[in-house]
Design an enzyme around this catalytic site. Structure first.
Site, PDB file in Angstrom:
ATOM      1  N   LYS A 204     -55.583 -22.260  25.813  1.00 12.27           N
ATOM      2  CA  LYS A 204     -56.321 -21.147  25.207  1.00 12.27           C
ATOM      3  C   LYS A 204     -55.453 -19.886  25.226  1.00 12.27           C
ATOM      4  O   LYS A 204     -55.313 -19.203  24.241  1.00 12.27           O
ATOM      5  CB  LYS A 204     -57.623 -20.948  25.993  1.00 12.27           C
ATOM      6  CG  LYS A 204     -58.509 -19.876  25.434  1.00 12.27           C
ATOM      7  CD  LYS A 204     -59.817 -19.785  26.207  1.00 12.27           C
ATOM      8  CE  LYS A 204     -60.542 -18.513  25.835  1.00 12.27           C
ATOM      9  NZ  LYS A 204     -61.780 -18.316  26.585  1.00 12.27           N
ATOM     10  N   GLU A 210     -48.396 -23.897  34.315  1.00 13.12           N
ATOM     11  CA  GLU A 210     -48.210 -25.360  34.344  1.00 13.12           C
ATOM     12  C   GLU A 210     -47.955 -25.880  32.926  1.00 13.12           C
ATOM     13  O   GLU A 210     -47.028 -26.656  32.676  1.00 13.12           O
ATOM     14  CB  GLU A 210     -49.462 -26.058  34.901  1.00 13.12           C
ATOM     15  CG  GLU A 210     -49.751 -25.787  36.363  1.00 13.12           C
ATOM     16  CD  GLU A 210     -50.710 -24.642  36.574  1.00 13.12           C
ATOM     17  OE1 GLU A 210     -50.733 -23.698  35.737  1.00 13.12           O
ATOM     18  OE2 GLU A 210     -51.451 -24.664  37.573  1.00 13.12           O
ATOM     19  N   GLY A 264     -62.742 -22.049  28.419  1.00  7.26           N
ATOM     20  CA  GLY A 264     -61.840 -23.198  28.586  1.00  7.26           C
ATOM     21  C   GLY A 264     -62.593 -24.483  28.894  1.00  7.26           C
ATOM     22  O   GLY A 264     -62.368 -25.527  28.274  1.00  7.26           O
ATOM     23  N   ARG A 265     -63.536 -24.421  29.835  1.00  8.77           N
ATOM     24  CA  ARG A 265     -64.254 -25.643  30.251  1.00  8.77           C
ATOM     25  C   ARG A 265     -65.341 -26.057  29.258  1.00  8.77           C
ATOM     26  O   ARG A 265     -66.035 -27.043  29.479  1.00  8.77           O
ATOM     27  CB  ARG A 265     -64.813 -25.455  31.653  1.00  8.77           C
ATOM     28  CG  ARG A 265     -65.642 -24.195  31.852  1.00  8.77           C
ATOM     29  CD  ARG A 265     -65.834 -23.892  33.337  1.00  8.77           C
ATOM     30  NE  ARG A 265     -66.537 -22.627  33.557  1.00  8.77           N
ATOM     31  CZ  ARG A 265     -65.956 -21.438  33.626  1.00  8.77           C
ATOM     32  NH1 ARG A 265     -64.644 -21.328  33.455  1.00  8.77           N
ATOM     33  NH2 ARG A 265     -66.661 -20.346  33.861  1.00  8.77           N
ATOM     34  N   GLU A 350     -66.477 -24.327  38.429  1.00  6.88           N
ATOM     35  CA  GLU A 350     -65.804 -23.119  37.931  1.00  6.88           C
ATOM     36  C   GLU A 350     -66.842 -22.168  37.321  1.00  6.88           C
ATOM     37  O   GLU A 350     -66.668 -20.957  37.321  1.00  6.88           O
ATOM     38  CB  GLU A 350     -64.724 -23.475  36.893  1.00  6.88           C
ATOM     39  CG  GLU A 350     -63.663 -22.401  36.743  1.00  6.88           C
ATOM     40  CD  GLU A 350     -62.471 -22.809  35.883  1.00  6.88           C
ATOM     41  OE1 GLU A 350     -62.632 -22.932  34.658  1.00  6.88           O
ATOM     42  OE2 GLU A 350     -61.373 -23.004  36.416  1.00  6.88           O
ATOM     43  N   HIS A 381     -68.031 -49.707  47.266  1.00 10.74           N
ATOM     44  CA  HIS A 381     -67.114 -50.251  48.270  1.00 10.74           C
ATOM     45  C   HIS A 381     -66.297 -49.148  48.918  1.00 10.74           C
ATOM     46  O   HIS A 381     -65.251 -49.398  49.505  1.00 10.74           O
ATOM     47  CB  HIS A 381     -66.201 -51.292  47.615  1.00 10.74           C
ATOM     48  CG  HIS A 381     -66.976 -52.470  47.099  1.00 10.74           C
ATOM     49  ND1 HIS A 381     -67.239 -53.583  47.874  1.00 10.74           N
ATOM     50  CD2 HIS A 381     -67.599 -52.677  45.919  1.00 10.74           C
ATOM     51  CE1 HIS A 381     -67.969 -54.438  47.168  1.00 10.74           C
ATOM     52  NE2 HIS A 381     -68.204 -53.905  45.985  1.00 10.74           N
ATOM     53  N   LYS A 510     -53.080 -17.949  41.610  1.00 13.81           N
ATOM     54  CA  LYS A 510     -52.045 -17.894  40.562  1.00 13.81           C
ATOM     55  C   LYS A 510     -51.067 -16.759  40.866  1.00 13.81           C
ATOM     56  O   LYS A 510     -49.855 -16.906  40.757  1.00 13.81           O
ATOM     57  CB  LYS A 510     -52.677 -17.618  39.194  1.00 13.81           C
ATOM     58  CG  LYS A 510     -53.370 -18.796  38.552  1.00 13.81           C
ATOM     59  CD  LYS A 510     -53.794 -18.404  37.134  1.00 13.81           C
ATOM     60  CE  LYS A 510     -54.807 -19.361  36.558  1.00 13.81           C
ATOM     61  NZ  LYS A 510     -55.403 -18.911  35.312  1.00 13.81           N
TER      62      LYS A 510
HETATM   63  O1  F6P Z   1     -57.996 -22.656  35.958  1.00 13.65           O
HETATM   64  C1  F6P Z   1     -58.343 -21.539  35.245  1.00 13.65           C
HETATM   65  C2  F6P Z   1     -58.310 -21.742  33.763  1.00 13.65           C
HETATM   66  O2  F6P Z   1     -58.337 -20.499  33.172  1.00 13.65           O
HETATM   67  C3  F6P Z   1     -59.451 -22.618  33.238  1.00 13.65           C
HETATM   68  O3  F6P Z   1     -60.630 -21.933  33.080  1.00 13.65           O
HETATM   69  C4  F6P Z   1     -58.870 -23.111  31.973  1.00 13.65           C
HETATM   70  O4  F6P Z   1     -59.578 -24.195  31.477  1.00 13.65           O
HETATM   71  C5  F6P Z   1     -57.464 -23.448  32.428  1.00 13.65           C
HETATM   72  O5  F6P Z   1     -57.132 -22.417  33.326  1.00 13.65           O
HETATM   73  C6  F6P Z   1     -56.441 -23.567  31.358  1.00 13.65           C
HETATM   74  O6  F6P Z   1     -56.287 -22.379  30.639  1.00 13.65           O
HETATM   75  P1  F6P Z   1     -55.529 -22.342  29.260  1.00 13.65           P
HETATM   76  O7  F6P Z   1     -56.242 -23.207  28.295  1.00 13.65           O
HETATM   77  O8  F6P Z   1     -55.528 -20.909  28.846  1.00 13.65           O
HETATM   78  O9  F6P Z   1     -54.124 -22.846  29.490  1.00 13.65           O
END
Ligand code: F6P
Length: 548
Positions: A204, A210, A264-265, A350, A381, A510
């Site tokens: 987003k 990452e 995002g979620r 979240e 199990h 972060k």
């Molecule tokens: O972990 C925090 C967060 O902002 C989530 O809410 C989101 O889904 C994720 O990081 C990834 O964010 P982006 O889509 O901006 O890379």
């Protein structure tokens, strides 16, 4: 509002104390219609909550809680585009992404539906052309593999849905890379041919460290093998940050946008779903959206008493705030939903893992239940021992598909269903000491042996569970299930008076990781205010670092 809610909570606690005198199984004995009274259906889906420790008084007070907390009014505010995400001053409109294109929704005075339709059409055209081979790779070959690089909402949704709908996947094979751990991208790309791989960078913000680190490594891999110009033909981006996707080198016709009102979620319905669309095709993706739309309509128009997401949310309140259960288990007896629990962990924790209300005051009640679980029968199990005989009570949410996709494997399906039903029965009924003694006697044990063994074989029972059962896990049903869980989270957040749509709790880590990176890369940085544990670990890392 909070005082009235809390006084209803007190009344509910009193009802609970009285209810403890009657077991769940006795509630069935005294009401032959209990299954009908405590289950709700929507098309080919039924939610059975009759095996919870509740009665009609509990339900009616819970509906009062929903009324006092203005859940329906808040729902309407969300769906019409009010800026209910207070801390980010944003509307919350994942429902718009599956809305009927002809029903306008306004944000800042502008109907957003034409933009939604435009991106969806662009996705459909792109997915159709990749799947048919109209769009080819730089070497004029059909794309065989897709790598979705993203994390959190840009990963968990697509990965969970692609797995859930694997019987419908007839396009390129989709792979997912999320973790910054080099093993994730490396183990993924080493099995792939760069000449026939399309990399989708899903973010987003297009800044998540990452994702950008993985995207840069993927770019290196593609450039090394195909050259800079050709590599660009192997990328697509899903983002709200269009200037950043351009800077990364992805051409505009391969960029699929969305908007700040998609959390995002909650983004699987947006461009973030492109990898799924590539796998299952545009038609099935539309079915997936249609399923969610049907759940939205149900949520928006059905009275509280028959409203599935509202009932789920209220049960969550009952378990968290009245029964004081800290966790709940999601148990899909549906292997293809094995990533569903991980998905709901982000969605729920979240959203509602918050300790201040929307207006910034400390909450006075417990919020945000801890979600965990595993697909059945694996879970049986593993941790079912604790569910049946442990000292913690964990409400269990069973999920069950009545039909599998493997026509010639009916025995598997029968066993799966039998196990699911048996587990919820065992949790409720248990097995008392008299029955245990009787069984041990029948097995020929003597009195001494019986006395020694019997306490271990007692199941106290009376443990609550619900079952969400559906005909078959197809795109439409999956859309409904996800929307159901989204709205359930909304209902709880509305009652707790939270901003369920921000996520400030992920920021501190972060920020500190960025600082820590500079300490890792330069051992001479100032560590004056650093704790001794972190210094000790950094020093050990330095001495063990084999790259030095
Ligand atoms: O972990 C925090 C967060 O902002 C989530 O809410 C989101 O889904 C994720 O990081 C990834 O964010 P982006 O889509 O901006 O890379």
């Amino acid at each position: 509002m909070n005082e009235k809610r809390d006084s209803l909570f007190s009344e509910l606690k009193q009802i609970k104390t009285k209810l403890e005198e009657i077991s769940i199984s006795d509630l069935f004995n005294s009401n032959p219609k209990r299954f009908d009274d405590f289950s709700v259906s929507l098309d080919d889906m039924i939610f059975d909550y009759s095996k919870l420790h509740i009665n009609k008084d509990v339900l009616s007070k819970l509906f009062d809680v929903a009324k006092i907390c203005e859940v329906e009014e808040k729902r309407d505010a969300m769906c019409r585009g009010d800026k209910i995400n207070i801390t980010e001053n944003r509307a919350v409109l994942h429902t718009a992404l599956r809305n009927d294109i002809n029903k306008p929704i306004y944000v800042d005075g502008k109907n957003i539906m034409p933009d939604v339709a435009q991106v969806l059409e662009k996705m459909k055209a792109f997915a159709t052309d990749i799947r048919s081979g109209k769009i080819l790779s730089s070497s004029n070959e059909k794309f065989t593999d897709i790598v979705n690089i993203g994390i959190g909402g840009s990963h968990l949704g697509p990965e969970m849905v692609a797995k859930a709908l694997s019987p419908y996947c007839d396009g390129p094979k989709v792979h997912f890379v999320s973790n910054v751990d080099s093993s994730h991208i490396s183990d993924t790309i080493k099995q792939l041919n760069p000449a026939t791989t399309l990399v989708i960078v899903a973010s987003k913000t297009f800044t998540t460290i990452e994702t950008m680190t993985n995207a840069n490594s993927a770019k290196k891999w593609l450039v090394n093998s195909l050259g800079e110009k050709a590599a660009n033909l192997h990328f697509a981006a899903l983002s709200t940050a269009l200037e950043k996707t351009k800077a990364f080198g992805i051409c505009d016709d391969r960029v699929f946008g969305f908007w700040d009102w998609v959390g995002g979620r909650y983004s699987i319905w947006s461009a973030i779903g492109l990898s799924v669309m590539l796998a299952i095709g545009a038609e099935d993706f539309q079915e997936f959206l249609n399923g969610a739309y049907e759940m939205d309509e149900h949520f928006k128009t059905t009275p509280l008493e028959q409203n599935m997401p509202i009932i789920l949310g209220l049960i969550g309140i009952w378990h968290t705030n009245i029964c004081d259960y800290a966790t709940r288990a999601i148990l899909p007896y549906d292997e293809r939903l094995s990533r569903f629990t991980a998905y709901v962990q982000q969605l729920d924790m979240e959203s509602n893992g918050k300790r201040v209300t929307s207006s910034g005051e400390e909450v006075q009640v417990k919020t945000g239940s801890i979600v965990w679980g595993e697909a059945g029968t694996n879970s049986q199990h593993s941790f079912f021992q604790l569910l049946h005989q442990g000292t913690n009570i964990v409400p269990c949410e069973f999920m069950l598909a009545v039909n599998n996709h493997e026509d010639d494997m009916k025995i598997h399906n029968d066993l799966l269903i039998a196990n699911c039903l048996a587990q919820s029965q065992a949790l409720m009924n248990g097995r008392d000491i008299n029955e245990v003694i009787q069984i041990l006697k029948e097995n020929g044990l003597n009195e001494e042996e019986i006395a020694k063994l019997s306490p271990h074989k007692v199941f106290k029972g009376n443990r609550p569970s619900s079952t969400l059962m559906y005909k078959r896990l197809n795109p439409k049903t999956l859309g409904k299930i996800i929307a159901l869980y989204e709205h359930r989270v909304f209902v709880e957040g509305a009652i707790w008076n939270l901003d369920s749509f921000d996520q400030w709790g992920v920021e501190l880590g972060k920020e500190l990781a960025t600082k820590m990176l500079s300490h890792l890369q330069d051992s001479n940085t100032d560590k004056e205010n650093m704790d001794a544990s972190s210094i000790g670990l950094l020093n050990t890392i330095k001495s063990w670092n084999e790259d030095k």
